[in-house]
Design a protein around this motif. Sequence first.
Motif, PDB file in Angstrom:
ATOM      1  N   ARG A 218       1.661   9.581   2.224  1.00 35.14           N
ATOM      2  CA  ARG A 218       2.475   8.745   3.197  1.00 35.14           C
ATOM      3  C   ARG A 218       2.309   9.247   4.687  1.00 35.14           C
ATOM      4  NH1 ARG A 218       8.925   8.782   1.615  1.00 35.14           N
ATOM      5  NH2 ARG A 218       8.641  10.840   2.616  1.00 35.14           N
ATOM      6  N   ALA A 219       1.972  10.570   4.869  1.00 34.11           N
ATOM      7  CA  ALA A 219       1.801  11.057   6.445  1.00 34.11           C
ATOM      8  C   ALA A 219       0.588  10.464   6.833  1.00 34.11           C
ATOM      9  CB  ALA A 219       1.660  12.590   6.170  1.00 34.11           C
ATOM     10  N   GLY A 220      -0.594  10.292   6.057  1.00 35.63           N
ATOM     11  CA  GLY A 220      -1.667   9.825   6.633  1.00 35.63           C
ATOM     12  C   GLY A 220      -1.454   8.345   6.824  1.00 35.63           C
ATOM     13  N   ALA A 221      -0.886   7.728   6.092  1.00 32.28           N
ATOM     14  CA  ALA A 221      -0.756   6.252   6.108  1.00 32.28           C
ATOM     15  C   ALA A 221       0.164   5.685   7.334  1.00 32.28           C
ATOM     16  CB  ALA A 221       0.007   5.536   4.830  1.00 32.28           C
ATOM     17  N   CYS A 222       0.949   6.524   7.776  1.00 30.86           N
ATOM     18  CA  CYS A 222       1.839   6.287   8.942  1.00 30.86           C
ATOM     19  C   CYS A 222       0.935   6.400  10.183  1.00 30.86           C
ATOM     20  CB  CYS A 222       3.090   7.047   8.943  1.00 30.86           C
ATOM     21  SG  CYS A 222       4.523   6.554   7.912  1.00 30.86           S
ATOM     22  N   ARG A 223       0.216   7.663  10.235  1.00 28.31           N
ATOM     23  CA  ARG A 223      -0.638   8.045  11.191  1.00 28.31           C
ATOM     24  C   ARG A 223      -1.750   6.725  11.404  1.00 28.31           C
ATOM     25  NH1 ARG A 223      -4.441  13.492  11.722  1.00 28.31           N
ATOM     26  NH2 ARG A 223      -4.896  13.253  14.147  1.00 28.31           N
ATOM     27  N   ALA A 224      -2.221   6.281  10.440  1.00 34.17           N
ATOM     28  CA  ALA A 224      -3.401   5.175  10.573  1.00 34.17           C
ATOM     29  C   ALA A 224      -2.778   3.903  11.070  1.00 34.17           C
ATOM     30  CB  ALA A 224      -3.726   4.842   8.751  1.00 34.17           C
ATOM     31  N   VAL A 225      -1.489   3.708  10.851  1.00 39.74           N
ATOM     32  CA  VAL A 225      -1.004   2.570  11.413  1.00 39.74           C
ATOM     33  C   VAL A 225      -0.720   2.818  12.983  1.00 39.74           C
ATOM     34  CG1 VAL A 225       1.107   1.030  11.645  1.00 39.74           C
ATOM     35  CG2 VAL A 225       0.365   1.719   9.328  1.00 39.74           C
TER      36      VAL A 225
ATOM     37  N   ALA B  87      -9.228  -0.010   7.783  1.00 41.79           N
ATOM     38  CA  ALA B  87     -10.358   0.843   7.532  1.00 41.79           C
ATOM     39  C   ALA B  87      -9.781   2.230   7.405  1.00 41.79           C
ATOM     40  CB  ALA B  87     -11.180   0.732   8.710  1.00 41.79           C
ATOM     41  N   VAL B  88      -8.964   2.923   8.056  1.00 43.15           N
ATOM     42  CA  VAL B  88      -8.403   4.027   7.973  1.00 43.15           C
ATOM     43  C   VAL B  88      -7.807   4.412   6.717  1.00 43.15           C
ATOM     44  CG1 VAL B  88      -7.001   5.946   9.004  1.00 43.15           C
ATOM     45  CG2 VAL B  88      -8.463   4.326  10.364  1.00 43.15           C
ATOM     46  N   LEU B  89      -7.066   3.375   6.286  1.00 44.75           N
ATOM     47  CA  LEU B  89      -6.029   3.378   5.009  1.00 44.75           C
ATOM     48  C   LEU B  89      -6.681   3.525   3.802  1.00 44.75           C
ATOM     49  CD1 LEU B  89      -2.891   0.829   5.771  1.00 44.75           C
ATOM     50  CD2 LEU B  89      -3.133   3.514   5.313  1.00 44.75           C
ATOM     51  N   THR B  90      -8.067   3.192   3.841  1.00 43.99           N
ATOM     52  CA  THR B  90      -9.020   3.022   2.788  1.00 43.99           C
ATOM     53  C   THR B  90      -9.168   4.334   2.105  1.00 43.99           C
ATOM     54  OG1 THR B  90     -10.071   1.097   3.500  1.00 43.99           O
ATOM     55  CG2 THR B  90     -11.296   2.445   1.866  1.00 43.99           C
ATOM     56  N   GLY B  91      -9.165   5.468   2.946  1.00 46.64           N
ATOM     57  CA  GLY B  91      -9.369   6.878   2.469  1.00 46.64           C
ATOM     58  C   GLY B  91      -8.051   7.704   2.621  1.00 46.64           C
ATOM     59  N   VAL B  92      -6.991   6.797   2.654  1.00 46.29           N
ATOM     60  CA  VAL B  92      -5.548   7.810   2.710  1.00 46.29           C
ATOM     61  C   VAL B  92      -4.899   7.336   1.565  1.00 46.29           C
ATOM     62  CG1 VAL B  92      -3.499   7.836   4.107  1.00 46.29           C
ATOM     63  CG2 VAL B  92      -5.742   7.712   5.270  1.00 46.29           C
TER      64      VAL B  92
ATOM     65  N   ARG C 278       0.816  -1.281   0.074  1.00 50.48           N
ATOM     66  CA  ARG C 278       0.149   0.051  -0.146  1.00 50.48           C
ATOM     67  C   ARG C 278       0.981   1.291   0.009  1.00 50.48           C
ATOM     68  NH1 ARG C 278      -5.609   0.366   1.250  1.00 50.48           N
ATOM     69  NH2 ARG C 278      -4.992   2.719   0.666  1.00 50.48           N
ATOM     70  N   ILE C 279       1.813   1.245   0.713  1.00 43.49           N
ATOM     71  CA  ILE C 279       2.768   2.686   1.285  1.00 43.49           C
ATOM     72  C   ILE C 279       3.905   2.460   0.396  1.00 43.49           C
ATOM     73  CG2 ILE C 279       1.037   3.080   3.186  1.00 43.49           C
ATOM     74  CD1 ILE C 279       3.481   2.430   4.902  1.00 43.49           C
ATOM     75  N   GLY C 280       4.705   1.394  -0.063  1.00 43.78           N
ATOM     76  CA  GLY C 280       5.608   1.131  -0.451  1.00 43.78           C
ATOM     77  C   GLY C 280       6.891   1.134   0.294  1.00 43.78           C
ATOM     78  N   ALA C 281       8.048   0.655  -0.237  1.00 43.56           N
ATOM     79  CA  ALA C 281       9.186   0.330   0.826  1.00 43.56           C
ATOM     80  C   ALA C 281       9.773   1.846   1.482  1.00 43.56           C
ATOM     81  CB  ALA C 281      10.505  -0.210  -0.293  1.00 43.56           C
ATOM     82  N   ALA C 282       9.654   2.655   0.562  1.00 42.63           N
ATOM     83  CA  ALA C 282       9.850   4.275   1.327  1.00 42.63           C
ATOM     84  C   ALA C 282       8.772   4.413   2.606  1.00 42.63           C
ATOM     85  CB  ALA C 282       9.985   5.260   0.251  1.00 42.63           C
ATOM     86  N   GLY C 283       7.645   4.062   2.295  1.00 41.19           N
ATOM     87  CA  GLY C 283       6.819   4.405   3.446  1.00 41.19           C
ATOM     88  C   GLY C 283       7.062   3.416   4.625  1.00 41.19           C
ATOM     89  N   ILE C 284       7.493   2.285   4.073  1.00 47.81           N
ATOM     90  CA  ILE C 284       7.814   1.365   5.301  1.00 47.81           C
ATOM     91  C   ILE C 284       9.099   1.676   6.066  1.00 47.81           C
ATOM     92  CG2 ILE C 284       8.510  -1.052   6.057  1.00 47.81           C
ATOM     93  CD1 ILE C 284       5.672  -0.995   5.463  1.00 47.81           C
ATOM     94  N   GLY C 285       9.934   2.418   5.322  1.00 44.05           N
ATOM     95  CA  GLY C 285      11.247   2.947   5.887  1.00 44.05           C
ATOM     96  C   GLY C 285      10.782   4.284   7.021  1.00 44.05           C
ATOM     97  N   LEU C 286      10.081   5.016   6.542  1.00 45.37           N
ATOM     98  CA  LEU C 286       9.496   6.237   7.204  1.00 45.37           C
ATOM     99  C   LEU C 286       8.759   5.769   8.537  1.00 45.37           C
ATOM    100  CD1 LEU C 286       9.230   9.140   7.810  1.00 45.37           C
ATOM    101  CD2 LEU C 286       6.990   9.195   6.240  1.00 45.37           C
ATOM    102  N   LEU C 287       7.940   4.680   8.206  1.00 47.63           N
ATOM    103  CA  LEU C 287       7.321   4.013   9.537  1.00 47.63           C
ATOM    104  C   LEU C 287       8.089   3.540  10.655  1.00 47.63           C
ATOM    105  CD1 LEU C 287       4.417   3.227  10.728  1.00 47.63           C
ATOM    106  CD2 LEU C 287       4.443   0.986   9.339  1.00 47.63           C
TER     107      LEU C 287
END
Length: 312
Positions: A179-186, A171-176, A35-44
């Motif tokens: 990258r900032a919103g995805a990390c906040r959802a987790v 559920a939250v990631l559905t409307g995100v 969903r958020i890519g490797a860079a998103g996982i790295g930021l997370l």
Amino acid sequence: MKMGNRLLRGALMLTGVNLLLRFGSTGFQVWLSGRIGAAGIGLLQLILSVNMLSLTLGAAGGRTTAMYLTAEALGKKRPADADRLLHGCFVYSILCSGVVSAGAFAMGPWLARGWICSMDALPALRTWAAFLPVVCLTGVMTGYFTAANRIGTLAAVEVAEQAFSIFVTAAVLTGVTDRAGACRAVVLGTCLGSVLTLSCLMVLYARRGTNGESRIPTAGPILKCAIPLAVADDLKAGISALENLMVPRRLALFSGAGDPLAAFGRVSGMVFPLMMLPAAILSSLAEVLIPELARCRAVGSKTRVRYLIRRN
């Protein structure tokens, strides 16, 4: 049931649950990376490193202290003393986590800009800071239930917590889309999972009834046990967070590394969780061994203490 059988059953149950939770977490991590890519996982992962440091600072050794002291009181057949010590650990945890929570919330922009080097981390950092006292109190309650040998109850609640956290995050990631919103959802899913666990454990604790009154002092024993634990845990968590924050910066120095954040995400988000699966066995054994040693010490059974240490 004999002590040895009880210890073995508790360790096996926790090991099974921990392995199940880790497999579930790894599977969710795979889905999340899509969903958020490797860079998103790295930021997370960088966000989680900072969050873990703030959690360690806020907990200040409260979970292990609650586990040890209440197990010792229960070993002496003094449930009223265990209740009083648990209440003291609650106060201690609220004070420590409240201070750290306020500091982490106020320092959020500086942490995002100066430590993580991305303002996309700010919403997740502040969400975690807002829920930090709840997460720390959850740790105190799980420590008490472990001391009371309510392993089956804890196992069921932990499975429900992870399932609920994954559901909320998805559920939250559905409307995100960012990258900032995805990390906040987790982070939000994790925090709401802790709210669920704390609520369940508090209800179960209240339903068992009262055990009378106790007048034993609590401040001295709690501080004597918690402060050394807090210092050791804080140093370890600080070094770990510093290592994680340095890796992407060092990778950026090499032109062949590509996207440093993506490379860090692949290693820390996917490789390390698989490598650390065997650690579930050792952590489960330590989880049931601490209260067992406290109970043996409470009744003066030095022979069994030596036996458990030699065997484990």
